[in-house]
Design a protein around this motif. Sequence first.
Motif, PDB file in Angstrom:
ATOM      1  N   ILE A   1       1.183  -1.737  -0.165  1.00  0.00           N
ATOM      2  CA  ILE A   1      -0.117  -0.132   0.134  1.00  0.00           C
ATOM      3  C   ILE A   1       1.129   1.453  -0.091  1.00  0.00           C
ATOM      4  N   ALA A   2       2.138   1.080   1.031  1.00  0.00           N
ATOM      5  CA  ALA A   2       2.308   2.364   1.123  1.00  0.00           C
ATOM      6  C   ALA A   2       3.700   2.904  -0.299  1.00  0.00           C
ATOM      7  N   TYR A   3       3.962   1.964  -0.933  1.00  0.00           N
ATOM      8  CA  TYR A   3       5.120   1.854  -1.954  1.00  0.00           C
ATOM      9  C   TYR A   3       4.688   1.241  -3.240  1.00  0.00           C
ATOM     10  N   ASN A   4       3.617   1.279  -3.388  1.00  0.00           N
ATOM     11  CA  ASN A   4       2.599   0.141  -4.399  1.00  0.00           C
ATOM     12  C   ASN A   4       3.807  -0.685  -5.275  1.00  0.00           C
ATOM     13  N   THR A   5       4.018  -1.790  -4.171  1.00  0.00           N
ATOM     14  CA  THR A   5       4.543  -3.057  -4.566  1.00  0.00           C
ATOM     15  C   THR A   5       3.958  -4.069  -5.770  1.00  0.00           C
ATOM     16  N   ARG A   6       2.270  -3.856  -5.183  1.00  0.00           N
ATOM     17  CA  ARG A   6       1.543  -4.850  -6.492  1.00  0.00           C
ATOM     18  C   ARG A   6       2.054  -6.205  -5.470  1.00  0.00           C
ATOM     19  N   GLU A   7       1.594  -6.837  -4.918  1.00  0.00           N
ATOM     20  CA  GLU A   7       1.767  -7.792  -3.952  1.00  0.00           C
ATOM     21  C   GLU A   7       0.753  -8.637  -4.138  1.00  0.00           C
ATOM     22  N   ARG A   8       1.094 -10.056  -4.058  1.00  0.00           N
ATOM     23  CA  ARG A   8       0.142 -10.736  -4.384  1.00  0.00           C
ATOM     24  C   ARG A   8      -0.398 -11.376  -3.044  1.00  0.00           C
ATOM     25  N   MET A   9      -1.613 -11.463  -2.481  1.00  0.00           N
ATOM     26  CA  MET A   9      -1.687 -11.928  -1.233  1.00  0.00           C
ATOM     27  C   MET A   9      -3.567 -12.193  -0.797  1.00  0.00           C
ATOM     28  N   LEU A  10      -3.583 -13.419   0.045  1.00  0.00           N
ATOM     29  CA  LEU A  10      -4.831 -13.886   0.123  1.00  0.00           C
ATOM     30  C   LEU A  10      -5.338 -12.082   1.038  1.00  0.00           C
ATOM     31  N   LEU A  11      -6.966 -12.441   0.294  1.00  0.00           N
ATOM     32  CA  LEU A  11      -7.535 -10.862   2.188  1.00  0.00           C
ATOM     33  C   LEU A  11      -9.461 -11.473   1.672  1.00  0.00           C
ATOM     34  N   ILE A  12      -9.708 -10.963   2.802  1.00  0.00           N
ATOM     35  CA  ILE A  12     -10.778 -10.900   2.869  1.00  0.00           C
ATOM     36  C   ILE A  12     -11.454  -9.845   2.118  1.00  0.00           C
ATOM     37  N   VAL A  13     -12.012  -9.746   1.120  1.00  0.00           N
ATOM     38  CA  VAL A  13     -12.676  -8.778   0.503  1.00  0.00           C
ATOM     39  C   VAL A  13     -14.092  -9.126  -0.245  1.00  0.00           C
ATOM     40  N   GLU A  14     -15.044  -8.239  -0.298  1.00  0.00           N
ATOM     41  CA  GLU A  14     -16.721  -8.295  -0.988  1.00  0.00           C
ATOM     42  C   GLU A  14     -16.821  -8.725  -2.325  1.00  0.00           C
TER      43      GLU A  14
ATOM     44  N   ASP B   1     -22.818 -14.772  -3.765  1.00  0.00           N
ATOM     45  CA  ASP B   1     -23.483 -13.851  -3.549  1.00  0.00           C
ATOM     46  C   ASP B   1     -22.274 -12.934  -3.500  1.00  0.00           C
ATOM     47  N   PRO B   2     -22.984 -11.469  -4.693  1.00  0.00           N
ATOM     48  CA  PRO B   2     -21.442 -10.548  -4.673  1.00  0.00           C
ATOM     49  C   PRO B   2     -21.474  -9.832  -3.415  1.00  0.00           C
ATOM     50  N   THR B   3     -22.180  -9.829  -2.408  1.00  0.00           N
ATOM     51  CA  THR B   3     -21.966  -9.081  -0.973  1.00  0.00           C
ATOM     52  C   THR B   3     -21.077 -10.329   0.108  1.00  0.00           C
ATOM     53  N   ALA B   4     -21.164 -11.424  -0.477  1.00  0.00           N
ATOM     54  CA  ALA B   4     -20.807 -12.363   0.352  1.00  0.00           C
ATOM     55  C   ALA B   4     -18.829 -11.652   0.758  1.00  0.00           C
ATOM     56  N   MET B   5     -18.337 -11.819   2.479  1.00  0.00           N
ATOM     57  CA  MET B   5     -16.770 -11.483   2.536  1.00  0.00           C
ATOM     58  C   MET B   5     -16.267 -13.015   2.024  1.00  0.00           C
ATOM     59  N   VAL B   6     -15.272 -12.667   0.929  1.00  0.00           N
ATOM     60  CA  VAL B   6     -14.696 -13.665   0.382  1.00  0.00           C
ATOM     61  C   VAL B   6     -13.350 -13.854   1.032  1.00  0.00           C
ATOM     62  N   GLU B   7     -12.490 -14.979   1.235  1.00  0.00           N
ATOM     63  CA  GLU B   7     -10.750 -14.889   1.195  1.00  0.00           C
ATOM     64  C   GLU B   7     -10.931 -15.480   0.029  1.00  0.00           C
ATOM     65  N   ILE B   8      -9.988 -14.325  -1.294  1.00  0.00           N
ATOM     66  CA  ILE B   8      -9.386 -14.524  -1.906  1.00  0.00           C
ATOM     67  C   ILE B   8      -8.126 -14.316  -2.618  1.00  0.00           C
ATOM     68  N   PRO B   9      -7.370 -14.190  -3.306  1.00  0.00           N
ATOM     69  CA  PRO B   9      -6.108 -13.567  -4.132  1.00  0.00           C
ATOM     70  C   PRO B   9      -7.037 -12.238  -4.602  1.00  0.00           C
ATOM     71  N   CYS B  10      -5.817 -11.490  -3.854  1.00  0.00           N
ATOM     72  CA  CYS B  10      -5.661  -9.489  -4.348  1.00  0.00           C
ATOM     73  C   CYS B  10      -4.690  -9.694  -4.647  1.00  0.00           C
ATOM     74  N   ILE B  11      -3.899  -8.855  -5.960  1.00  0.00           N
ATOM     75  CA  ILE B  11      -3.065  -7.536  -6.131  1.00  0.00           C
ATOM     76  C   ILE B  11      -3.092  -6.069  -5.097  1.00  0.00           C
ATOM     77  N   ILE B  12      -2.595  -6.411  -4.077  1.00  0.00           N
ATOM     78  CA  ILE B  12      -2.443  -4.926  -3.566  1.00  0.00           C
ATOM     79  C   ILE B  12      -1.599  -3.672  -4.067  1.00  0.00           C
ATOM     80  N   THR B  13      -2.084  -2.125  -4.008  1.00  0.00           N
ATOM     81  CA  THR B  13      -1.389  -1.623  -4.857  1.00  0.00           C
ATOM     82  C   THR B  13      -1.783  -0.349  -4.051  1.00  0.00           C
TER      83      THR B  13
END
Length: 447
Positions: A336-349, A358-370
Amino acid sequence: MNLKPQSILVAGGGSTFTPGIVMMLLDNLDKFPIRQIKFYDNDEERQNKIADAIEILLKERAPEIAFSASVDPAEAFTDIDFVMAHIRVGKYQMREQDEKIPLKYGVIGQETCGPGGMAYGMRSIGGVLELIDYMEEYSPDAWMLNYSNPAAIVAEATRKLRPNSKIINICDMPVGIEYRMAEILGLKSRKDFVVRYYGLNHFGWWTDIRDHDGNDLMPKIKEWVKEHGYVTPSELEQQGNEEVEASWMHTYEKAKEVSWLDPETLPNTYLKYYFYPQDEVEVSNPEYTRANEVMDHREKNVFSMCNQVVNAGTAAQTQLEIDDHASYIVDLARSIAYNTRERMLLIVENNGSLVNFDPTAMVEIPCIITSNGPEPLVMGEIPRFQKGLMEQQVAVEKLVVEAWAEGSYQKLWQAITLSRTVPNARVAKQILDDLIEANKEFWPELS
């Protein structure tokens, strides 16, 4: 690259995990420089036990980092880039109730799963929302990295009740399992492979694991897990490894039975509570649960080590250890601080990442963090078996949050009844009534 030093607030400064996290941060200053570390807790006496030792440690090892500890929100949350939140509302004494009350009725008692997890969630929601509100008032540009449990319920509460807040919910359980996978594969680090994964927090499956050359690593791990679960080769050699508590060894071993339900994937260990709840009741001691283990061992040891630092006036001989698994927090904050675009498992909508869910479910999936936050990756359609399980569990999580927001006894009873860990509605009501009595100080009034 000239990296801007960051200001960090650890919310839950009195946690026994705080020293390990601080030491982990110090171990990563080359890639995540820090100008200031603050602690915040609503229990000043408990926080001071940790903070007094950390102040000495920082003066010796990183004197350039400013340090303070406070119970005043304005003082703590001002001039912050990241809030690293790991709070436990009610402390381990209430975790003990979460575990022991369900066991009275033959239902597993666990801090994030089943009725115990819902009880903890009902306590945690208000505490996490309070932290968000403080952050937005005093440092509106900051990000909160939340790894407070139960992450699934907390994540749903923040989605529903603070939809525009800059909070990212993350869990260390997949990270810990991936460290074990790396050892099974003979690799140095979990960062030597890339995963595909989907599910809910403490309720998910790995579907693909490949090294950076594209080689499929799943067959070797599946073959191992089918026979040994997630017990590592070194643990098998040691036979009775004292470094890993017996309750965790049981969890890692049980993964082999969990994997039988879908041999094409690799499961999160916590699925054992939903697939084999009675097995877990049978190996539980209703008089001495995991909370008692933690209070008698980890809690006493950490406070004792901090006290030794304070009494000696130096951290030179301290036995406080780096929390290696917590390095995922640095990876997240750094991205987040330096926009390194790490790929991590996060809990997101979900919002289409699992296309038939369900589109509103909070799921745990890979994300690219910017620097703008997480960009969820599409995992496609999920099979009927997992979809059915997840729909039931999402309903539980949503009902708990609605019960908290509306003060609804009925919805919390429904949530407990719906859990796969609970045999029927009558038992659910008995457990709920006992939990209400135990949580009078922490829950909203239910009617």
